[in-house]
Design an enzyme around this catalytic site. Sequence first.
Site, mmCIF file in Angstrom:
data_model
loop_
_atom_site.group_PDB
_atom_site.id
_atom_site.type_symbol
_atom_site.label_atom_id
_atom_site.label_comp_id
_atom_site.label_asym_id
_atom_site.label_seq_id
_atom_site.Cartn_x
_atom_site.Cartn_y
_atom_site.Cartn_z
ATOM 1 C CG ASP A 5 -6.322 -1.679 -1.594
ATOM 2 O OD1 ASP A 5 -6.385 -2.901 -1.852
ATOM 3 O OD2 ASP A 5 -5.481 -1.198 -0.819
ATOM 4 C CG ASP A 61 -2.010 -1.051 1.166
ATOM 5 O OD1 ASP A 61 -2.397 -1.432 0.053
ATOM 6 O OD2 ASP A 61 -2.470 -1.487 2.230
#
Length: 160
Positions: A139, A125
Amino acid sequence: MKIYYLLLYLIVVLFLVFLDQYTKTLFVKGYTLKLNEYIKFILVYNEGSAFGIKLFNNETYLLIGSIVALFLIYFMIIYNKKLNNLINKLQNRSIVYLFNFSVLLILSGTIGNLIDRLKYSKVVDWISIWNFPVFNFADSYISIGVAIFIYSYWKLEKVL
């Protein structure tokens, strides 16, 4: 489903997965950027699922993600056969394209995060906005795809 559409869908998925993986690679190699105190692009490894909640081990996430990806492909092919039978009755065909795009977004995000789990045993991330959990393009694809899917499926079910 026509081969033209399958090829187009494949190109879209490959492009989105490439974009996701390319940006993640930048941050794994050390790239960081702070736009202001609320928006930062920093590397964070996520061993869990949404919002960093860890419910399973990596192998279980890989299995679940693989099943989801296969189901999405199957669903898109089967549901599109149903749509193609009724497409001439639809006044607004754009809802079919919107539906298909939503599935492609979800599939691309699923594949992008699966690749991370295979490479790193966790998800990369890198987008940090205020106090929201750090996330990535994959995501975002999944979140936006699910929202569009719900809307377009609801509209299609009214017609079908």
